[in-house]
Design a protein around this motif. Structure first.
Motif: not given
Length: 704
Positions: A124-127, A143, A147-149, A601, A647
């Protein structure tokens, strides 16, 4: 997504002095640190099209400035990847061969860059990355921290910068014996469901009980303008410590105004913000659904918005602005009775708007002139309908003067892109798969029938019924009640490979819209808030009864299935109506709303609190609505399916329900798909999921 923002963003094309990247935060608020572009190795794929998947899908098109070339997402190689090529030819090329699924694509207005969003590992985390149209210069814009998105906003109109939103890392959620934090660990600082947000001003975003800020430690969203060449400093557009969503949808041509979309589900708002002095000049509620809510006119004096403010259905609004972005008035420029304006797109020159209307789940497309029309800045010309070869439009993108790119899907085909000229002729792009490639030969897709029913409390409901081929009209059949996610999604008449698989096993499918679904008006969307969710659970039983009387479905061979919120409804239906369904398949569903809030999240939790209830103040309600609270009533065997990197709804939601079912002597299995998140994007995993689910249904719905 003429004059430009060069006075704010400098670089290869800019000449001014940019404001400091630290400008404009709300006092006392934390923001995510501004990213810096990071060069990456080139990852261009083969020039020849990969043909491992014949029935591939193509979607999310974005054209170059003159409309002769298109960047798009395609899964012909087994995973959604970035491709580009001529709109009227088949010489397409793969621009990023990495296995990370691509989510969004946007070609810069100056034609120099293609920005896109990927999901590392399928999670689910994107960059956000960018690459030149020839496949060179690939770089990471935001990204990089796992730990960030980060996700895309619009481009500056001169192409000198692209807007990117970054999500700050969430507070640590250390696992305990493989579990997420227990319900007692749910943070108390949450936005009240009926709380009022102060939008992008100088006060805190929102308050919870007792005036406490509504955020988890470490959460927050920040939006920046980033120069892909890395020559100019990032410019902070907005920072929100507690916002569930924040997207830069448009910039005025002079770069002084930004149009932002923000707020929780069911309460999204459009915000006009002056970038130089960080002043918010205008807010207006806007409809859920597509995030691209509007656009400024070329002179910045009119803002076109897709909004349902003080309305049951979304319409096209025209907001008159003065030179400083202050609103002078608003009017409804285009509306339809009993249907939503679902998509709004504007031509690059701002003179034409394309309106996609949601009419009972299908789309009708109209083109209108917007600038000027009889000298009135807030009026539009007569609507010109665009005939569509398929039922649903998923995206509209301008493609040069008088041309459009339409991403279409329908009950007989996979998603594809069509090229429209002057709203008259439509041609399928050569790289989109043909309708006949969508399914194996000898068994064409089933066209669904829209059917209506009435819930036990009198609320009108509807759904699409798919009849398994080869059965006599009156012959009872095993039937799967399939429930979509959201809950604000809507069942649409599009080719779903899962339905095709189930129908091929001789199973009927009834896919309804229970209360809370989109496409039926604001009152219907809000009908499941709070204690209204109990009625939504009863809707599932009422839809099953309707499938029996109108299907006809065999009342002794009913199953329930759904994904995301539909997975929650599946869990809940099996324990609230234990004698109704013979089995169920829950996909990425919540089994306990309190553990869901503890594990998801932070920005998802902030948004979900409005929809489901406050995880501190409404604990009793959330407990009563949670399937785990009624696990003793479970009788039917069930299959749970989850992506290992989800997530949004953590996999523990499925694990704890399966464990509890087994402890109560009920047959339960869990399928965990590797390298997948909340959405299953890889072709091999999607096939495995479909076949496993269909095998399960076929085995448990056999005649007794």
């Amino acid at each position: 997504m003429a004059a430009d923002a060069r006075n704010h963003v400098t670089g290869e094309h800019g000449t001014g002095t940019p404001p400091a990247a630290t400008a404009a935060p709300a006092p006392g608020s934390a923001r995510t640190a501004a990213p810096a572009p990071m060069p990456l190795p080139e990852a261009e794929g083969p020039r020849d099209a990969v043909t491992r998947l014949q029935a591939h899908g193509c979607w999310y098109p974005s054209a170059d400035p003159d409309g002769t070339a298109t960047a798009f997402i395609c899964d012909r190689g087994g995973v959604p990847q970035l491709w580009a090529g001529p709109a009227d030819g088949d010489a397409i090329r793969l621009l990023d061969s990495s296995p990370d699924p691509v989510k969004e694509v946007s070609w810069s207005p100056d034609g120099r860059w293609i920005a896109y969003t990927t999901a590392p590992g399928g999670g689910e985390h994107t960059r956000v990355l960018c690459v030149r149209p020839d496949g060179t210069g690939r770089r990471l814009l935001a990204g990089a921290d796992p730990d960030t998105s980060a996700y895309l906003g619009c481009w500056a109109h001169d192409g000198s910068a692209v807007a990117v939103t970054l999500a700050a890392p969430a507070a640590s959620r250390a696992p305990q014996d493989g579990l997420w934090q227990p319900p007692d660990a749910v943070p108390v600082h949450w936005t009240a469901r009926d709380g009022r947000a102060t939008l992008l001003g100088t006060t805190a975003y929102a308050v919870g009980p007792g005036g406490t800020p509504a955020t988890r430690p470490g959460g927050g969203l920040s939006a920046y303008l980033i120069d892909p060449d890395g020559l100019a400093s990032p410019v902070l557009v907005a920072t929100e410590p507690d916002a569930p969503t924040l997207r830069v949808c448009d910039l005025s041509h002079d770069g002084r105004l930004a149009l932002l979309r923000r707020g929780p589900r069911g309460r999204r708002e459009a915000v006009v913000r002056r970038i130089p002095d960080a002043v918010t000049t205008f807010t207006l509620p806007v409809a859920d659904g597509d995030q691209w809510i509007g656009r400024f006119s070329p002179d910045g004096r009119t803002l076109w918005l897709r909004s349902d403010a003080e309305r049951e259905y979304a319409a096209l609004f025209a907001v008159a602005l003065d030179a400083d972005g202050t609103p002078l008035g608003r009017t409804v420029a285009a509306e339809r009775e009993d249907c939503d304006l679902e998509l709004l797109a504007m031509a690059h020159d701002g003179r034409t708007a394309v309106l996609a209307w949601n009419v009972r789940g299908a789309c009708e497309l109209h083109v209108v002139e917007t600038f000027p029309w009889h000298g009135a800045a807030d009026a539009v010309g007569p609507a010109r309908p665009v005939p569509l070869p398929h039922e649903v439009v998923t995206r509209v993108a301008p493609a040069g003067t008088g041309r459009l790119l339409l991403a279409l899907s329908g009950s007989q085909r996979r998603p594809g892109v069509w090229w429209a000229h002057e709203g008259v002729s439509l041609l399928r792009t050569p790289w989109s798969s043909r309708d006949e490639d969508a399914v194996p030969p000898g068994r064409p897709p089933v066209r669904p029938v829209l059917t209506g029913l009435t819930a036990r409390d009198g609320l009108p409901l509807s759904g699409w019924y798919y009849r398994a081929p080869g059965r006599a009209p009156s012959e009872p059949a095993p039937c799967v009640i399939h429930l979509h996610g959201g809950p604000e999604d809507q069942e649409r008449p599009v080719l779903d490979p899962l339905y095709h698989e189930l129908l091929g096993r001789g199973l009927d499918v009834f896919a309804p819209d229970v209360r809370g679904s989109a496409g039926h008006g604001r009152t219907f969307v809000d009908a499941d808030l709070g204690t209204g969710r109990f009625a939504a659970l009863d809707d599932v039983a009422d839809c099953a009864a309707h499938a029996v009387t109108a299907g006809p479905a065999d009342p002794t061979r009913l199953a329930v299935m759904g994904r995301s919120y539909g997975g929650y409804l599946t869990f809940a239906s099996l324990v609230r109506h234990p004698d109704l369904f013979r089995t169920g398949v829950a996909v990425c569903g919540m089994s306990d709303l309190l553990t869901f809030f503890a594990g998801t999240e932070p920005w998802i939790a902030e948004s979900a609190a409005h929809k489901y209830g406050h995880p501190e103040r409404d604990r009793e309600l959330l407990h009563a609505l949670s399937p785990m609270s009624r696990i003793d009533a479970l009788r039917a065997p069930l299959l749970a399916v989850h992506g290992e990197h989800d997530t949004n709804v953590p996999p523990e939601e499925s694990r704890q329900f399966v464990r509890a079912a087994r402890e109560h002597g009920v047959h339960a299995e869990l399928l965990v798909l590797r390298d997948e998140g909340h959405d299953f994007l890889r072709a091999d995993n999607r096939r495995l999921f479909r076949r496993t689910a269909a095998d399960w249904m076929e085995r448990h719905l056999r005649p007794s």
